[in-house]
Design a protein around this motif. Structure first.
Motif, PDB file in Angstrom:
ATOM      1  N   THR A   1     -42.253  -2.836 -17.999  1.00 25.55           N
ATOM      2  CA  THR A   1     -43.669  -2.929 -17.991  1.00 25.55           C
ATOM      3  C   THR A   1     -44.240  -3.395 -19.240  1.00 25.55           C
ATOM      4  OG1 THR A   1     -43.683  -0.969 -16.296  1.00 25.55           O
ATOM      5  CG2 THR A   1     -45.771  -1.864 -17.274  1.00 25.55           C
ATOM      6  N   ALA A   2     -43.823  -2.762 -20.220  1.00 21.11           N
ATOM      7  CA  ALA A   2     -44.253  -3.268 -21.928  1.00 21.11           C
ATOM      8  C   ALA A   2     -43.733  -4.796 -21.849  1.00 21.11           C
ATOM      9  CB  ALA A   2     -43.641  -2.613 -22.733  1.00 21.11           C
ATOM     10  N   TRP A   3     -42.696  -5.347 -21.259  1.00 25.43           N
ATOM     11  CA  TRP A   3     -42.172  -6.733 -21.766  1.00 25.43           C
ATOM     12  C   TRP A   3     -43.116  -7.649 -20.729  1.00 25.43           C
ATOM     13  CZ3 TRP A   3     -39.449 -10.019 -18.224  1.00 25.43           C
ATOM     14  CH2 TRP A   3     -39.059 -11.238 -18.995  1.00 25.43           C
ATOM     15  N   ILE A   4     -43.353  -7.159 -19.515  1.00 28.11           N
ATOM     16  CA  ILE A   4     -44.406  -7.943 -19.033  1.00 28.11           C
ATOM     17  C   ILE A   4     -45.868  -8.104 -19.537  1.00 28.11           C
ATOM     18  CG2 ILE A   4     -45.257  -8.111 -16.541  1.00 28.11           C
ATOM     19  CD1 ILE A   4     -42.721  -6.812 -15.599  1.00 28.11           C
ATOM     20  N   LEU A   5     -46.204  -6.873 -19.848  1.00 32.02           N
ATOM     21  CA  LEU A   5     -47.613  -6.954 -20.467  1.00 32.02           C
ATOM     22  C   LEU A   5     -47.670  -7.922 -21.788  1.00 32.02           C
ATOM     23  CD1 LEU A   5     -48.798  -3.163 -20.097  1.00 32.02           C
ATOM     24  CD2 LEU A   5     -49.844  -5.152 -18.882  1.00 32.02           C
ATOM     25  N   CYS A   6     -46.700  -7.716 -22.470  1.00 30.41           N
ATOM     26  CA  CYS A   6     -46.551  -8.551 -23.911  1.00 30.41           C
ATOM     27  C   CYS A   6     -46.521 -10.253 -23.576  1.00 30.41           C
ATOM     28  CB  CYS A   6     -45.481  -8.070 -24.620  1.00 30.41           C
ATOM     29  SG  CYS A   6     -45.716  -6.295 -25.373  1.00 30.41           S
ATOM     30  N   ARG A   7     -45.611 -10.429 -22.558  1.00 33.88           N
ATOM     31  CA  ARG A   7     -45.621 -11.708 -21.878  1.00 33.88           C
ATOM     32  C   ARG A   7     -46.752 -12.497 -21.516  1.00 33.88           C
ATOM     33  NH1 ARG A   7     -43.932 -15.166 -18.075  1.00 33.88           N
ATOM     34  NH2 ARG A   7     -42.356 -16.827 -18.545  1.00 33.88           N
TER      35      ARG A   7
ATOM     36  N   GLU B   1     -49.911 -11.490 -22.072  1.00 28.54           N
ATOM     37  CA  GLU B   1     -50.782 -11.665 -23.323  1.00 28.54           C
ATOM     38  C   GLU B   1     -50.568 -12.761 -24.033  1.00 28.54           C
ATOM     39  OE1 GLU B   1     -51.133  -8.046 -25.763  1.00 28.54           O
ATOM     40  OE2 GLU B   1     -52.047  -6.953 -24.062  1.00 28.54           O
ATOM     41  N   ASN B   2     -49.188 -12.930 -24.481  1.00 31.17           N
ATOM     42  CA  ASN B   2     -48.825 -14.192 -25.275  1.00 31.17           C
ATOM     43  C   ASN B   2     -49.216 -15.647 -24.364  1.00 31.17           C
ATOM     44  OD1 ASN B   2     -47.880 -12.800 -27.412  1.00 31.17           O
ATOM     45  ND2 ASN B   2     -45.586 -12.504 -26.519  1.00 31.17           N
ATOM     46  N   LEU B   3     -48.881 -15.560 -23.065  1.00 30.46           N
ATOM     47  CA  LEU B   3     -49.102 -16.721 -22.461  1.00 30.46           C
ATOM     48  C   LEU B   3     -50.900 -16.916 -22.320  1.00 30.46           C
ATOM     49  CD1 LEU B   3     -46.874 -16.541 -19.250  1.00 30.46           C
ATOM     50  CD2 LEU B   3     -46.774 -18.063 -21.183  1.00 30.46           C
ATOM     51  N   GLN B   4     -51.613 -15.874 -22.193  1.00 30.89           N
ATOM     52  CA  GLN B   4     -53.122 -15.965 -22.310  1.00 30.89           C
ATOM     53  C   GLN B   4     -53.443 -16.441 -23.667  1.00 30.89           C
ATOM     54  OE1 GLN B   4     -54.236 -11.961 -21.044  1.00 30.89           O
ATOM     55  NE2 GLN B   4     -54.388 -12.721 -18.746  1.00 30.89           N
ATOM     56  N   HIS B   5     -52.894 -15.876 -24.785  1.00 30.36           N
ATOM     57  CA  HIS B   5     -53.148 -16.416 -25.885  1.00 30.36           C
ATOM     58  C   HIS B   5     -53.104 -17.845 -26.239  1.00 30.36           C
ATOM     59  CE1 HIS B   5     -54.925 -12.867 -28.165  1.00 30.36           C
ATOM     60  NE2 HIS B   5     -54.020 -12.155 -27.432  1.00 30.36           N
TER      61      HIS B   5
ATOM     62  N   LYS C   1     -63.546 -17.339 -29.648  1.00 28.67           N
ATOM     63  CA  LYS C   1     -64.505 -16.489 -28.744  1.00 28.67           C
ATOM     64  C   LYS C   1     -63.775 -15.975 -27.665  1.00 28.67           C
ATOM     65  CE  LYS C   1     -68.898 -16.377 -26.412  1.00 28.67           C
ATOM     66  NZ  LYS C   1     -70.412 -17.375 -26.022  1.00 28.67           N
ATOM     67  N   ASP C   2     -63.059 -16.829 -26.838  1.00 29.64           N
ATOM     68  CA  ASP C   2     -62.177 -16.559 -25.714  1.00 29.64           C
ATOM     69  C   ASP C   2     -61.151 -15.332 -26.292  1.00 29.64           C
ATOM     70  OD1 ASP C   2     -63.654 -18.083 -23.972  1.00 29.64           O
ATOM     71  OD2 ASP C   2     -62.312 -19.708 -24.401  1.00 29.64           O
ATOM     72  N   ILE C   3     -60.326 -15.559 -27.249  1.00 28.15           N
ATOM     73  CA  ILE C   3     -59.578 -14.664 -27.686  1.00 28.15           C
ATOM     74  C   ILE C   3     -60.133 -13.382 -27.751  1.00 28.15           C
ATOM     75  CG2 ILE C   3     -57.847 -14.139 -29.651  1.00 28.15           C
ATOM     76  CD1 ILE C   3     -57.358 -17.236 -29.864  1.00 28.15           C
ATOM     77  N   GLU C   4     -61.390 -13.253 -28.693  1.00 21.56           N
ATOM     78  CA  GLU C   4     -61.866 -11.973 -28.887  1.00 21.56           C
ATOM     79  C   GLU C   4     -62.369 -11.301 -27.534  1.00 21.56           C
ATOM     80  OE1 GLU C   4     -65.142 -12.908 -31.427  1.00 21.56           O
ATOM     81  OE2 GLU C   4     -63.970 -13.262 -33.290  1.00 21.56           O
ATOM     82  N   GLU C   5     -62.871 -11.890 -26.625  1.00 24.66           N
ATOM     83  CA  GLU C   5     -63.245 -11.511 -25.306  1.00 24.66           C
ATOM     84  C   GLU C   5     -61.893 -10.638 -24.498  1.00 24.66           C
ATOM     85  OE1 GLU C   5     -65.245 -14.240 -22.924  1.00 24.66           O
ATOM     86  OE2 GLU C   5     -67.119 -14.265 -24.086  1.00 24.66           O
ATOM     87  N   LEU C   6     -60.728 -11.560 -24.832  1.00 19.06           N
ATOM     88  CA  LEU C   6     -59.459 -10.886 -24.292  1.00 19.06           C
ATOM     89  C   LEU C   6     -59.236  -9.586 -25.128  1.00 19.06           C
ATOM     90  CD1 LEU C   6     -57.104 -11.476 -22.421  1.00 19.06           C
ATOM     91  CD2 LEU C   6     -56.013 -12.805 -24.105  1.00 19.06           C
TER      92      LEU C   6
END
Length: 470
Positions: free
Chosen positions: A299-305, A307-311, A318-323
């Protein structure tokens, strides 16, 4: 001679004594006959006598055929909502076909797998819906975040099932399913009202357009239609083929194989596994506990991956701060819901689809996406259960295959009928109502079945408290 007379007299007296209670029983007042305890006793005795001939072997009989027909209907309704239908299959097989609960549970696992295979194949093969931008109805991100915790929850729920008394399991099952059924009905009514308002607005706009610009706009629209529709359709199909998430599917298969390997190495509490391990010994509990860090790591690996793709895809600060404003509680909603659904599914002995579907609807996931995603998740959990039954020496595998094929065909039929009804009437809330129907029937059947078992334990004087897991 005198001894013969004494023997005859003794036999006659014993016969009279034996038949005298039954004669008295026939003359009981009707108020005693209609008492609840008498009704429960008679019902359980009838079920016990009815079930005895079928406990050791499965033969083609009228009750089994009737149970197959009822399971066909149940599978067609369940597939429409994207849930497995185990809450209907088990009572039907035990009450109608008279099968033992152990055999009914193993057959139910294969039937749920057959129905979920049909559901997944249908959702993968159909063209992406324009309502969701041409994307697949299956939300692979939700499935990825939920599957490790759901599989962990099933293991924890099975242990709770061994520890909790049956009366407590029956009460918890009735309360939780009654709550989720009412929640699903409320969600269905909300979606129905929203769809009615949208249809009224759409009909009003169409009447205005037809009255104002009937000729010129009509010709222009028809001309544009002929040019744009084939191009958009071809592009949508191509994008669906290119966007198939092979990486996410590979991770899901890896999670499935990891948990399945732990189950097979550990075996059951009777020591039946692929390697010799002492039942409920140190090795047994070490392997069982290894599922907790396994689920956390995945679960932690999936969440981190994610977030990295979204960044990487976001361009502005501004989009990064909203995320970053999205707290950890929002990110863990789906894993926690899946963990709860898995635990309750393991405790009650049913699939997690019936439990996670109302939760997804409650957090605002569209009914079409909820049904497709739940069936996708149920496929992984039910196939793992069926795989374990096979490897650990399941009986009646041929009958299980026949029932699985039956549910496969029924699920396809139910999906085709439901999708056509949604297309004609424009109401996706039909999916929510089908889920509510299955849950309401499961609540009544499973609660009645559990109450009969609790009553039999009470009458026989069995221990009805908490038990050790081994």
């Amino acid at each position: 001679m005198k001894n013969h007379k004494v023997a005859l007299l003794t036999v006659s007296l014993s016969i009279l004594i034996t038949f005298s209670p039954s004669q008295a029983k026939q003359t009981q007042p009707i108020s005693d006959v209609l008492r609840i305890d008498n009704m429960l006793n008679n019902t359980y005795e009838w079920l016990s006598l009815y079930r005895k001939p079928h406990e050791t072997q499965l033969e083609l009989s009228t009750p089994l055929v009737v149970a197959g027909v009822l399971c066909f209907i149940a599978a067609s309704i369940s597939s429409a909502g994207g849930i497995g239908g185990g809450g209907l299959f088990i009572p039907i097989l035990t009450l109608v076909a008279g099968l033992d609960l152990r055999i009914a549970s193993s057959l139910s696992a294969f039937m749920v797998t057959g129905g979920s295979v049909a559901n997944v194949m249908y959702n993968l093969c159909i063209k992406g819906s324009t309502k969701f931008g041409g994307k697949s109805l299956i939300d692979y991100d939700i499935a990825l975040l939920s599957e490790p915790c759901m599989l962990l929850g099933v293991s924890l729920g099975v242990i709770c099932n061994l520890v909790f008394p049956e009366w407590l399991i029956t009460i918890l099952f009735a309360l939780f399913l009654a709550w989720t059924t009412s929640m699903s009905c409320r969600n269905g009514l909300v979606y129905w009202k929203m769809e009615s308002e949208v249809m009224k607005m759409r009909n009003g706009c169409e009447r205005l357009e037809n009255g104002a610009t009937k000729d010129a706009a009509g010709d222009e629209t028809e001309g544009n239609k002929g040019v744009t529709e084939p191009l958009l359709g071809a592009r949508t199909k191509e994008n669906c083929m290119l966007r198939f998430p092979w990486m996410k599917m590979g991770v899901l298969i890896l999670v499935w194989c990891s948990f399945c390997l732990v189950y097979l190495l550990r075996g059951n509490r009777y020591g039946k596994g692929i390697i010799p391990i002492e039942p409920c010994g140190v090795g047994y509990w070490v392997l069982s506990s290894s599922q907790i860090p396994l689920a956390i790591v995945y679960t932690a690996w999936i969440l981190c991956r994610k977030e990295n793709l979204q960044h990487h895809t976001l361009n502005t600060q501004k989009d990064i701060e909203e995320l970053n404003k999205v707290g950890p509680s929002n990110k863990l909603v789906f894993p926690l819901m899946a963990l709860l659904a898995g635990i309750l599914g393991g405790v009650f002995g049913i699939g997690g689809g019936m439990l996670i579907s109302p939760l997804l609807l409650q957090v605002g996931i569209a009914p079409e996406v909820t049904a497709a995603t739940c069936s996708f998740m149920v496929f992984f959990s039910s196939s793992m259960t069926a795989f374990q039954y096979l490897l650990l020496g399941m009986e009646h595998a041929d009958t299980a295959l026949i029932f699985a094929i039956t549910c496969f065909v029924a699920s396809l039929l139910g999906l085709v009928v439901l999708q056509r009804a949604i297309k004609v009437y424009g109401r996706a809330s039909l999916i929510v109502f089908s889920v509510s129907i299955v849950m309401a029937l499961s609540t009544v059947l499973m609660t009645s079945f559990g109450a009969l078992h609790v009553w039999s334990d009470y009458k026989s004087g069995r221990y009805m408290g908490f038990k050790l897991p081994c």
